[in-house]
Write a protein that holds these residues in place. Structure first.
Motif, short mmCIF file in Angstrom:
data_model
loop_
_atom_site.label_atom_id
_atom_site.label_comp_id
_atom_site.label_asym_id
_atom_site.label_seq_id
_atom_site.Cartn_x
_atom_site.Cartn_y
_atom_site.Cartn_z
N ARG A 1 -4.78 8.35 -1.35
CA ARG A 1 -5.31 7.26 -0.68
C ARG A 1 -4.03 6.29 -0.09
O ARG A 1 -3.50 5.76 -1.00
N THR B 1 1.00 -1.12 -0.02
CA THR B 1 0.03 -0.12 0.06
C THR B 1 0.92 1.42 0.06
O THR B 1 2.10 1.12 0.39
N GLU C 1 -2.09 10.97 -6.20
CA GLU C 1 -2.76 10.14 -5.38
C GLU C 1 -2.68 10.47 -3.92
O GLU C 1 -1.55 11.10 -3.43
N LYS D 1 -3.94 2.94 -1.17
CA LYS D 1 -3.88 2.50 -2.82
C LYS D 1 -2.77 1.52 -2.84
O LYS D 1 -1.72 1.50 -2.56
N LYS D 2 -3.30 0.30 -3.50
CA LYS D 2 -2.21 -0.70 -3.60
C LYS D 2 -1.39 -0.25 -4.94
O LYS D 2 -1.69 0.04 -6.09
#
Length: 69
Positions: free
Chosen positions: A48, A13, A46, A51-52
């Motif tokens: 998050r 992540t 980005e 997020k992967k």
């Protein structure tokens, strides 16, 4: 210069990545870090922390570029 990061699992992540690379000192800081600092994943902002990230992804953090392998 691009830093290559070798993943030992299917994904990591964004929060785990920031901690692993010593950009933040604890996972709890990820939310605040991402609010205040631009992070680009494959050229797109980005924010998050969950997020992967997978092999082939490129991250830009603190004017450093990382490529996941």
């Amino acid at each position: 210069m691009i830093k290559e990061i070798k993943l030992t699992s299917e994904y990591i992540t964004l929060g785990q990545f920031l901690k692993k690379e010593s950009i933040i000192s604890s996972g709890g800081q990820a939310k605040w870090y991402l609010q205040d600092n631009p992070v680009l994943l494959n050229g797109i902002k980005e924010n998050r922390r969950g997020k992967k990230l997978r092999p082939g992804d490129k991250l830009e953090v603190n004017q450093e570029t990382y490529e996941l392998r």
